[in-house]
Design a protein around this motif. Structure first.
Motif, PDB file in Angstrom:
ATOM      1  N   ARG A  32       0.848  -1.198   0.000  1.00  0.00           N
ATOM      2  CA  ARG A  32       0.000   0.000   0.000  1.00  0.00           C
ATOM      3  C   ARG A  32       0.881   1.245   0.000  1.00  0.00           C
ATOM      4  O   ARG A  32       1.778   1.386   0.842  1.00  0.00           O
ATOM      5  CB  ARG A  32      -0.891  -0.022   1.242  1.00  0.00           C
TER       6      ARG A  32
ATOM      7  N   THR B  79      -2.894   0.582  -4.116  1.00  0.00           N
ATOM      8  CA  THR B  79      -2.190  -0.679  -3.904  1.00  0.00           C
ATOM      9  C   THR B  79      -1.626  -1.137  -5.247  1.00  0.00           C
ATOM     10  O   THR B  79      -2.333  -1.110  -6.260  1.00  0.00           O
ATOM     11  CB  THR B  79      -3.144  -1.754  -3.361  1.00  0.00           C
TER      12      THR B  79
ATOM     13  N   ILE C 183       2.134   3.166   6.282  1.00  0.00           N
ATOM     14  CA  ILE C 183       2.154   2.360   7.511  1.00  0.00           C
ATOM     15  C   ILE C 183       0.771   2.343   8.155  1.00  0.00           C
ATOM     16  O   ILE C 183       0.245   1.299   8.513  1.00  0.00           O
ATOM     17  CB  ILE C 183       3.187   2.918   8.514  1.00  0.00           C
ATOM     18  N   LYS C 184       0.175   3.517   8.274  1.00  0.00           N
ATOM     19  CA  LYS C 184      -1.103   3.604   8.973  1.00  0.00           C
ATOM     20  C   LYS C 184      -1.892   4.812   8.491  1.00  0.00           C
ATOM     21  O   LYS C 184      -1.327   5.878   8.248  1.00  0.00           O
ATOM     22  CB  LYS C 184      -0.861   3.703  10.483  1.00  0.00           C
TER      23      LYS C 184
ATOM     24  N   GLN D 156      -5.704   6.526   9.638  1.00  0.00           N
ATOM     25  CA  GLN D 156      -6.833   6.391  10.549  1.00  0.00           C
ATOM     26  C   GLN D 156      -7.515   7.739  10.751  1.00  0.00           C
ATOM     27  O   GLN D 156      -7.113   8.752  10.183  1.00  0.00           O
ATOM     28  CB  GLN D 156      -6.358   5.834  11.895  1.00  0.00           C
TER      29      GLN D 156
ATOM     30  N   ASP E  50      -0.378  -1.058  16.825  1.00  0.00           N
ATOM     31  CA  ASP E  50      -0.193  -2.094  15.808  1.00  0.00           C
ATOM     32  C   ASP E  50       1.264  -2.105  15.338  1.00  0.00           C
ATOM     33  O   ASP E  50       1.579  -1.691  14.215  1.00  0.00           O
ATOM     34  CB  ASP E  50      -1.137  -1.820  14.622  1.00  0.00           C
TER      35      ASP E  50
ATOM     36  N   GLU F 102       3.009  -4.514  14.372  1.00  0.00           N
ATOM     37  CA  GLU F 102       3.199  -5.445  13.264  1.00  0.00           C
ATOM     38  C   GLU F 102       3.120  -4.725  11.920  1.00  0.00           C
ATOM     39  O   GLU F 102       3.870  -5.046  10.991  1.00  0.00           O
ATOM     40  CB  GLU F 102       2.138  -6.552  13.332  1.00  0.00           C
ATOM     41  N   SER F 103       2.231  -3.744  11.807  1.00  0.00           N
ATOM     42  CA  SER F 103       2.118  -3.002  10.547  1.00  0.00           C
ATOM     43  C   SER F 103       3.390  -2.207  10.268  1.00  0.00           C
ATOM     44  O   SER F 103       3.808  -2.057   9.112  1.00  0.00           O
ATOM     45  CB  SER F 103       0.907  -2.060  10.601  1.00  0.00           C
ATOM     46  N   TRP F 104       4.040  -1.709  11.330  1.00  0.00           N
ATOM     47  CA  TRP F 104       5.309  -1.005  11.165  1.00  0.00           C
ATOM     48  C   TRP F 104       6.397  -1.956  10.653  1.00  0.00           C
ATOM     49  O   TRP F 104       7.118  -1.632   9.706  1.00  0.00           O
ATOM     50  CB  TRP F 104       5.747  -0.399  12.502  1.00  0.00           C
TER      51      TRP F 104
ATOM     52  N   ASN G 142       6.034  -4.807   9.082  1.00  0.00           N
ATOM     53  CA  ASN G 142       5.744  -5.249   7.721  1.00  0.00           C
ATOM     54  C   ASN G 142       6.142  -4.185   6.704  1.00  0.00           C
ATOM     55  O   ASN G 142       6.716  -4.490   5.650  1.00  0.00           O
ATOM     56  CB  ASN G 142       4.256  -5.570   7.570  1.00  0.00           C
ATOM     57  N   ALA G 143       5.834  -2.926   7.025  1.00  0.00           N
ATOM     58  CA  ALA G 143       6.191  -1.828   6.114  1.00  0.00           C
ATOM     59  C   ALA G 143       7.703  -1.700   5.978  1.00  0.00           C
ATOM     60  O   ALA G 143       8.229  -1.494   4.872  1.00  0.00           O
ATOM     61  CB  ALA G 143       5.589  -0.517   6.609  1.00  0.00           C
TER      62      ALA G 143
END
Length: 319
Positions: A17, A53, A74-75, A77, A101, A103-105, A107-108
């Motif tokens: 993303r 994406t 990363i995020k 919101q 979160d 995990e999202s960091w 993964n990015a």
């Protein structure tokens, strides 16, 4: 939907993303471009930003013409709730951008590293295969640089061994000499491995770039927000802050509409055109005008000349 670009190159993980910043009014142009050029899906926009994406590689991402900067998301919101009195609660909400979160960091960061590493490998391969004629000429030269370099390396190795022999001359035993040389070589190899592993996540250095507007900008400065986020990142991931030359930059934009966190994919903005020495008009606006004029499909010199005339004089009046 546009067809997927046919090219072989390093690609991010499926469903990576991204978002791009764009000038006001250029969001529709950028949305059309990412769909056509990158075969992007889940394309949406808010004022000044387009989210999408794609599985395209860095070479394709660099070709975007209507974008200002490109970020790995990363995020994203809803905006932070900014009460009038309790600053501690706001600080807690800011830290939750990292702590909620992690995990999202990670993964990015993993996608970001893979993109850069694969692009670097591809660049080295292309450079190695770039000039076969030049390489053939060098091989036929009277003095072969490759051979000369090998001889210099041999001389350097011999001088190092001589130095080691002198250092252990008093200890004399051959076994001690071999042990010392092995330790020296082992230390050198460890240094090489350490240099190669500087991109491990624990060794990452970072800085935070903040942009605040709306209610939160009336309560906190961008420096205060950056400090809070930076402390949260250090505690959560163990990374080190480096304001001058970091491995990683973290971009945060907070306002009354959204909260966005991302990583700049390139240090240089996409909008900067290295091949243009003197630009009168903003490159993204010029590209939008050219796309509206459909220069690629038109065979009318008068239409092209009018566009060039407008681009030059409008850019001159704006500069």
């Amino acid at each position: 939907m546009a067809a997927t670009p046919a090219h072989a190159g390093p690609r991010p993980a499926a469903g990576a993303r991204f978002f791009c910043t764009a000038g006001r009014g250029l969001e529709p142009f950028l949305m059309r471009e990412v769909r056509a050029r990158l075969a992007a899906t889940q394309v949406e926009y808010i004022s000044g930003k387009v989210f999408f994406t794609t599985c395209s590689d860095l070479n394709m991402l660099k070709k975007l013409k209507s974008a200002e900067r490109l970020f790995l998301l990363i995020k994203k919101q809803f905006p932070l709730n900014v009460p009038s009195v309790n600053k501690g609660k706001i600080f807690n909400e800011m830290q939750n951008l990292v702590n909620d979160d992690p995990e999202s960091w990670l993964n990015a960061i993993s996608i970001w590293k893979n993109l850069l590493e694969l692009d670097t490998k591809k660049g080295k391969l292309s450079q190695r295969d770039a000039n076969p004629l030049k390489r053939k000429v060098e091989e036929n030269d009277i003095i072969n640089p490759k051979k000369l370099k090998t001889e210099q390396m041999q001389e350097l190795q011999e001088s190092r061994e001589c130095q080691l022999e002198k250092e252990i001359e008093e200890e004399t035993p051959e076994q001690d000499f071999l042990t010392k040389r092995e330790k020296s070589q082992e230390a050198f190899q460890n240094d090489v491995v350490k240099a190669g592993d500087t991109q491990n996540q624990k060794d990452l250095t970072f800085r935070v770039s903040c942009r605040c507007s709306g209610a939160i900008a009336k309560t906190f400065t961008a420096q205060e927000v950056g400090r809070v986020i930076g402390i949260a990142v250090m505690k959560q991931f163990g990374w080190k802050a480096d304001l001058r030359n970091p491995n990683l930059e973290i971009f945060i934009h907070l306002n009354d509409v959204y909260s966005v966190v991302g990583i700049p994919v390139f240090r240089v903005p996409l909008a900067s055109r290295a091949y243009i020495k003197t630009a009168g008009l903003r490159s993204t606006i010029a590209w939008a005008m050219a796309s509206l004029a459909e220069i690629k499909n038109c065979h009318c010199p008068q239409r092209v000349s009018i566009l060039l005339f407008l681009t030059f004089h409008l850019g001159k009046s704006l500069s």
